[in-house]
Every structure is written in C-alpha cells, then in structure tokens.
Design an enzyme around this catalytic site. Structure first.
Site, PDB file in Angstrom:
ATOM      1  N   TYR A 128      39.065  52.034  28.448  1.00  0.00           N
ATOM      2  CA  TYR A 128      39.824  51.624  29.860  1.00  0.00           C
ATOM      3  C   TYR A 128      40.565  50.402  29.576  1.00  0.00           C
ATOM      4  O   TYR A 128      40.114  49.420  29.182  1.00  0.00           O
ATOM      5  CB  TYR A 128      38.943  51.545  30.838  1.00  0.00           C
ATOM      6  CG  TYR A 128      39.532  51.230  31.978  1.00  0.00           C
ATOM      7  CD1 TYR A 128      40.444  52.126  32.950  1.00  0.00           C
ATOM      8  CD2 TYR A 128      39.286  49.842  32.898  1.00  0.00           C
ATOM      9  CE1 TYR A 128      40.979  51.832  34.031  1.00  0.00           C
ATOM     10  CE2 TYR A 128      39.860  49.537  33.934  1.00  0.00           C
ATOM     11  CZ  TYR A 128      40.631  50.569  34.702  1.00  0.00           C
ATOM     12  OH  TYR A 128      41.330  50.037  35.788  1.00  0.00           O
TER      13      TYR A 128
ATOM     14  N   ASP B 217      30.808  52.773  29.758  1.00  0.00           N
ATOM     15  CA  ASP B 217      31.451  53.162  30.993  1.00  0.00           C
ATOM     16  C   ASP B 217      31.389  54.327  31.029  1.00  0.00           C
ATOM     17  O   ASP B 217      32.140  55.442  30.256  1.00  0.00           O
ATOM     18  CB  ASP B 217      32.825  52.597  30.684  1.00  0.00           C
ATOM     19  CG  ASP B 217      33.833  52.572  32.061  1.00  0.00           C
ATOM     20  OD1 ASP B 217      33.442  53.483  32.837  1.00  0.00           O
ATOM     21  OD2 ASP B 217      34.740  52.015  31.978  1.00  0.00           O
TER      22      ASP B 217
ATOM     23  N   ARG C 204      24.365  36.476  49.610  1.00  0.00           N
ATOM     24  CA  ARG C 204      24.763  36.705  48.181  1.00  0.00           C
ATOM     25  C   ARG C 204      23.571  37.548  47.638  1.00  0.00           C
ATOM     26  O   ARG C 204      23.945  38.084  46.860  1.00  0.00           O
ATOM     27  CB  ARG C 204      25.129  35.452  47.499  1.00  0.00           C
ATOM     28  CG  ARG C 204      26.598  35.271  47.085  1.00  0.00           C
ATOM     29  CD  ARG C 204      26.707  34.167  46.330  1.00  0.00           C
ATOM     30  NE  ARG C 204      25.865  33.479  45.955  1.00  0.00           N
ATOM     31  CZ  ARG C 204      25.933  31.904  46.079  1.00  0.00           C
ATOM     32  NH1 ARG C 204      26.902  31.636  46.476  1.00  0.00           N
ATOM     33  NH2 ARG C 204      24.809  31.359  45.743  1.00  0.00           N
TER      34      ARG C 204
ATOM     35  N   LYS D 108      35.782  55.323  41.927  1.00  0.00           N
ATOM     36  CA  LYS D 108      36.197  56.675  41.502  1.00  0.00           C
ATOM     37  C   LYS D 108      35.604  57.729  42.375  1.00  0.00           C
ATOM     38  O   LYS D 108      35.477  57.767  43.504  1.00  0.00           O
ATOM     39  CB  LYS D 108      36.215  56.943  40.061  1.00  0.00           C
ATOM     40  CG  LYS D 108      37.089  55.675  39.324  1.00  0.00           C
ATOM     41  CD  LYS D 108      38.447  55.717  39.627  1.00  0.00           C
ATOM     42  CE  LYS D 108      39.236  54.365  39.240  1.00  0.00           C
ATOM     43  NZ  LYS D 108      38.949  54.085  37.919  1.00  0.00           N
TER      44      LYS D 108
END
Ligand SMILES: *Cc1c(COP(=O)(O)O)cnc(C)c1O
Length: 393
Positions: free
Chosen positions: A113, A185, A60, A210
């Site tokens: 968004y 963002d 992790r 994206k």
C-alpha cells in the site's frame, strides 16, 4: 441471554460478529455498549491512583467502547490483544516503528500500500532504518535478502493495485527462521477469509476503514497479535498517543456486526462482474485471485477462505487517455480512493510510481474496481456502456 463478556473461543466467526463484546448486564440491559466520551476517570482515593487497581484510569488507556471492539477483533483474529489506531495507515506505521530501531534493515513487499512505502522512505529512513523492497514472487531473491539480515518483514496479500498473490505461509516461515518479525497488512481478505496469526505472522493489520467499517464514513485501523510482539506495539502506540475517539470506535463496532453478511455479497457481486469482464475482449486481463485462470489462483485457493470485492482489470492497446475516458464514462462507479464500502468505486492508479523492485509493463494500464453492494447487473451495464465509449485504438 448469557452475558457473554468475552467471545468464547469455541464461537464460530458469525457468532463472534453478532455477539462479541456485548455486556448488557453492565449497562442496564442495553444491548450495545455506551459511546464513552472520556478523558478523566475519577479515583476513590490516592491509594488507588498509586496501585491503579481500578479497571479504567484515563480516557487514553481504554473505555467500555474500545474494549468491546477490541474483544471482537481479538476473537476474529485469534489474538490476545488488539490495538486500535486512528487510521489504517497508523495501524501500519505504529507496528513498523515498534519493532525496529536505528541501524535496522527491513524487507517490505514491493507492491505494498503506497502510503506505507512513503512512511518507510520518509520517517523510517530519517531515523536510521533502511527499507529494502522485494518482489514477493521471487523466492530466491527473498532468501538472499533475508540472509543479509532483517529485523522485520512487511507483507500484504494480494499486492496493492496489481493483486499478485504471494505464498504468505512460506514467506513467513523463511522470515521467522531468519529471526525477523513478520507484519502483514490483511485488509483485502479480513480475518474472515484469512487469519495471518494462524499462519505464523506476528502482527495482523487491518485498515478497519474498509470492510470493518463498511460504510465509507470512518477511518480506523487495528493491529492484532500475541505476547511480547503486541506489547511492543501497544507501548509505541501509547508513547505516541495514537488513540481513537469513541464515535469512530462505535461506528466500527456497528459496521462489524454485518461484516460476514456484507462480505458474502461483495464476493458474489465481484465474482459475477469479474467473470463478465474476463469474457469481454476489450479487457486484457482480470486480476482477481478467485478467478480460475487469474495469477496466484492456486495459492489463493490453498490459503484463503474467500475473496472480497476489490480487484483490477488491465488494458493493453488502448492509450492511457482511452482508459481514462472509460473511467470517466462510468456512471455508477465513483472515482475515489478507499474501498470496502457499500458503493462501487474505480481508480486508474499509476502503478510504476508505487513500486521499485519490479516494473509493471508501461503499456498495460490497470484500473482498480471496488465492487459494492449494488445489483451486479446494473454494474455490468455501466461497465459495458463505458467500455463502448472508449475510443478505438
Ligand atoms: C486503505 C488502506 C490502508 C490505510 O487505511 P486508512 O484508514 O485510509 O489510513 C492501509 N492498507 C491498505 C491495504 C489499504 O487499502
């Protein structure tokens, strides 16, 4: 070959993209880092488990695969640290939770968004954080809201679905002056075309799903920042255990190697298609900040180094059913969520369901296009035939 383990600050973005994070001498000369599938890391003795004086301690907390991607993103963003999250949405929600506490009030751009809004209205609300949505073009309104106090401001540019172009440096400065943390963002521009941290933003967020990934085959998010701010995000990310599997990290790293080359083509194609659409009388408006007479063009030109392949077109006159017929009639454009991949996509989003501070004109229908890497002449032919198939009003 210099074993450039950390991208040099002096490197230009294209060099960082091609070479960042590579350490061939650590991996028998292989150019790429291994895809490390790991939970347990072994320690030589008890003493080392206590001192943790060992580079890796548990799956992790990082692997050579995650290190490579983090290094490239840090160099592109101009950041000290990057946190890798399992989705772009997690890269929005983790920092929001990290910088707030019960009783706080946050300001979020109205054209955010949509799933980020859902998180604010759901999880954040339940844990006692109030969200106020604001119109990013209404500076007086924004000043007034800041004066009432805000722990954080969440920005996005251009606005999701409707592509309004806010003045990020000014919104950021006003927020910082009011003592608020600023999150942005920046998925649309990527750090190649806009670097939020250079403009005073505290945390720069990317849906790596994206353009970083670029091939419509993975989900990942990145949060980049400096000092105490990114440390808070890292702590919250760790507490929640929002770590990413190595295959998606590797795929993102593979995608990022061509980021600049792909974006150049996305931009060129989008400009050609947007200009054609702007000249077509069946289309009411083209919402692409790179176009000379598009809303927000001046701010885009001042602050951004480029425009990517996502923009909107609007129709006024045709009914929503007519516009749906246009969308259904497209053959090369797939109807689907997400964007930033090599293939062209289209959606007909319900704009007013995704905002509350301002209303979008009910009779102006927005179609969102993701312009891919196809030949733009084929895309234009497809748009032309589908526009022809719209019923007359
Ligand atoms: C897609 C998207 C996200 C979320 O990314 P996922 O990986 O799909 O969760 C966040 N912000 C913006 C602007 C996006 O377009």
């Amino acid at each position: 070959m210099d074993d450039a383990s950390t991208p040099k600050q002096a490197w230009r973005p294209a060099t960082t993209i091609a070479r960042g994070g590579l350490k061939p001498s650590e991996f028998h000369g292989f150019v790429n880092p291994p895809v490390v599938h790991a939970s347990t890391v072994l320690f030589p003795d008890v003493e080392t488990t206590r001192t943790r004086k060992q580079r890796y301690t548990y799956g992790r907390s990082g692997t050579p695969t995650t290190d490579a991607l983090e290094e490239v993103v840090c160099a592109l963003e101009g950041a000290e640290r990057t946190v890798l999250a399992p989705t772009g949405l997690a890269a929005c929600t983790i920092p929001l939770a990290a910088v707030t506490k019960t009783g706080d009030r946050i300001l979020v751009v109205d054209n955010i968004y949509h799933p980020t809004r859902t998180f604010c209205d759901g999880f954040m609300q339940r844990f006692g954080v109030t969200t106020v949505y604001f119109d990013p073009l209404d500076l007086d309104g924004y000043r007034g809201l800041l004066a009432e106090g805000a722990a954080a401001v969440f920005l996005e540019a251009p606005g999701s679905l409707t592509f309004e172009m806010p003045d990020i440096p000014l919104l950021t400065k006003l927020a910082k002056d009011a003592g608020a943390a600023v999150l942005m963002d920046n998925t649309w521009a990527t750090p190649l075309f806009f670097r939020p941290l250079d403009h005073g933003v505290d945390l720069s967020i990317q849906a790596a799903t994206k353009y970083f990934g670029g091939h419509s085959d993975l989900l990942l998010g990145t949060v980049a920042g400096n000092g105490e701010m990114i440390a808070k995000v890292r702590q919250c990310w760790d507490e929640w255990g929002q770590h990413v599997g190595p295959d998606d990290v590797y795929m993102t790293l593979r995608g990022i190697r061509t980021l600049d080359v792909r974006l150049e083509r996305h931009q060129k194609n989008a400009e050609i298609v947007a200009e054609w659409l702007a000249g077509d009388s069946r289309v009411h408006r083209v919402l692409y900040p790179a176009l000379l007479d598009a809303p927000g063009h001046d701010i885009w030109k001042r602050d951004f180094k480029g425009a990517t392949g996502l923009f909107g077109i609007t129709f006024k006159g045709p009914s929503e059913a007519d516009v749906a017929r246009f969308v259904d009639g497209l053959k090369l454009f797939g109807i689907g969520y997400s964007w930033g991949g090599f293939e062209s996509l289209v959606t007909l989003p319900p704009v007013n369901k995704a905002r509350s501070a301002t209303r979008w004109p009910e009779d102006e229908h927005v179609v969102r296009l993701n312009i891919g890497l196809e030949d733009p002449a084929d895309l234009i032919e497809d748009l032309d035939q589908a526009l022809g198939g719209m019923a007359p009003r």
